[in-house]
Design a protein around this motif. Structure first.
Motif, PDB file in Angstrom:
ATOM      1  N   UNK A   1       0.814  -1.216   0.000  1.00 11.64           N
ATOM      2  CA  UNK A   1       0.000   0.000   0.000  1.00 11.64           C
ATOM      3  C   UNK A   1       0.850   1.270   0.000  1.00 11.64           C
ATOM      4  N   UNK A   2       2.082   1.155   0.510  1.00 11.35           N
ATOM      5  CA  UNK A   2       2.982   2.315   0.531  1.00 11.35           C
ATOM      6  C   UNK A   2       3.410   2.735  -0.868  1.00 11.35           C
ATOM      7  N   UNK A   3       3.344   1.816  -1.841  1.00 10.27           N
ATOM      8  CA  UNK A   3       3.723   2.149  -3.222  1.00 10.27           C
ATOM      9  C   UNK A   3       2.844   3.279  -3.748  1.00 10.27           C
ATOM     10  N   UNK A   4       1.551   3.217  -3.436  1.00 10.39           N
ATOM     11  CA  UNK A   4       0.626   4.226  -3.941  1.00 10.39           C
ATOM     12  C   UNK A   4       0.315   5.338  -2.965  1.00 10.39           C
ATOM     13  N   UNK A   5       0.695   5.161  -1.703  1.00  7.02           N
ATOM     14  CA  UNK A   5       0.334   6.156  -0.692  1.00  7.02           C
ATOM     15  C   UNK A   5       1.503   6.643   0.160  1.00  7.02           C
ATOM     16  N   UNK A   6       2.650   5.971   0.048  1.00 10.45           N
ATOM     17  CA  UNK A   6       3.785   6.314   0.899  1.00 10.45           C
ATOM     18  C   UNK A   6       4.725   7.304   0.244  1.00 10.45           C
ATOM     19  N   UNK A   7       5.686   7.767   1.033  1.00 10.12           N
ATOM     20  CA  UNK A   7       6.668   8.761   0.581  1.00 10.12           C
ATOM     21  C   UNK A   7       8.069   8.263   0.910  1.00 10.12           C
TER      22      UNK A   7
END
Length: 390
Positions: free
Chosen positions: A159-165
């Protein structure tokens, strides 16, 4: 006076290349004024670029498909279907992300190669072949999500791929230092690339712009990159979506401008018959371009699924049309042989900027579709008129 005359001549003769940048600048300026600066806020710019990521990736592949005089209508539901397969592998099969992502990318390549087989080997028009693919993968998506409906993904790393920094190693004055360094490296690479290209042109006797215009161009583009970097560094920094998008642009820009394969792609698009008579394997180029499109559709599906943190029955709807619109707005020619990877990214950002600005102004969804359709029509008319002028 000579300086301004040369600048005006440069823009008029390369209006296809610079027109999209002028349009983007006009859109940003207009919405910034109409929203009292809210459009250029750190949060909005970050969300805008992230929301354009999965379409931008598709637009890069679609640009090359259109360059060789074909079209791929299946990419939207290919992305949606493969995104659903990712969700099933992560949640139902319990497979690790580092295995799932390469498998999905390979599966995307296989799908693209099958489209290439239908078009290059069997001779089916790409519109018909990929329209069939669109219907097949639309049905496949409904089939795999029929019993469960929306599939929620609880893998934080995915999920960090699309929402993380990217991590902030250090903050100075509220700015993420690592993001600033990434932006600085990008500017240095841009300057190095432009200087090297200019030197090569001079070396082989090609015409180049005056040194003053060259410096002005570098300063202008570097200033834009620096400003966007500063805005994003003041929020959460660069997202992983932006990093992936930049990597795709760098790789494909290199392939299309610095390699034999890239020259062959544009040669096939300019004149397939002449390319064949020159000894180029037109069928092989078609396979490669469609295989690339399939891989980027898989990557788009990964980005979209990660951003939503779930797979839905409607994922992929109209993705292909947004990608085609971004490619045309970015300067690709309907006649083939013309189009840049960087233009596709700018085209995607232009379309995303329109949507974001209209949402901030409270424009109804019906009018939004009409305006976006008008922009697409304008881009194609612009393409036709510039080709006639040439």
């Amino acid at each position: 006076m000579n300086f301004f005359r040369e600048a005006r001549t440069l823009i008029s003769e390369n209006i296809r290349d610079y027109g999209m940048y002028i349009a983007l600048f006009a859109i940003i300026l207009t919405f910034s004024v109409m929203t009292d600066g809210l459009f250029m806020s750190s949060r909005n710019i970050s969300n805008l670029i992230d929301s354009a990521g999965y379409i931008a990736v598709l637009a890069v592949g679609m640009t090359l498909v259109i360059v060789i005089r074909h079209i791929d209508l299946s990419v939207g539901f290919v992305a949606g279907f493969l995104g659903a397969i990712v969700a099933i592998m992560l949640t139902k099969a319990g497979m690790p992300m580092l295995i799932v992502i390469p498998l999905i990318l390979i599966l995307g390549i296989v799908v693209g190669l099958f489209n290439g087989l239908l078009v290059a080997q069997i001779g089916i028009p790409s519109f018909v072949a990929t329209l069939a693919g669109m219907l097949i993968f639309r049905g496949a998506l409904l089939q795999v999500t029929e019993k469960t409906g929306t599939i929620i993904i609880q893998d934080d790393a995915f999920n960090a791929i699309g929402n993380g920094y990217i991590p902030s190693l250090l903050e100075v004055g509220g700015l993420h230092v690592l993001s600033l360094l990434v932006g600085l490296l990008g500017i240095l690479y841009l300057i190095y690339s432009e200087i090297k290209t200019r030197r090569n042109k001079v070396k082989y006797g090609f015409e180049v712009t005056s040194f003053g215009i060259f410096i002005l161009k570098l300063v202008f583009i570097s200033s834009i990159v620096a400003y966007i970097t500063w805005i994003l560094a003041g929020y959460n920094g660069f997202s992983w979506t932006v990093i992936i998008m930049l990597l795709v642009v760098i790789v494909y820009h290199f392939l299309t401008t610095k390699t034999v394969l890239g020259r062959h792609i544009y040669a096939v698009g300019s004149n397939p018959e002449a390319a064949h008579l020159s000894g180029m394997n037109v069928k092989k180029i078609t396979y490669i371009v469609f295989g690339s499109m399939g891989m980027l559709a898989a990557l788009s599906g990964i980005l979209f699924t990660s951003r939503l943190q779930s797979a839905t029955t409607t994922a992929g709807t109209l993705f292909e049309l947004d990608a085609i619109a971004a490619a045309y707005v970015g300067g690709v020619s309907s006649a083939g042989g013309v189009g840049k990877v960087t233009g596709a990214i700018i085209g995607a950002i232009v379309m995303a900027s329109l949507t974001s600005g209209m949402n901030l102004l409270g424009v109804g969804i019906s009018y939004q579709y009409m305006i976006r359709g008008g922009v697409l029509a304008g881009a194609v008319i612009f393409d036709v008129m510039t080709r006639k002028k040439r």
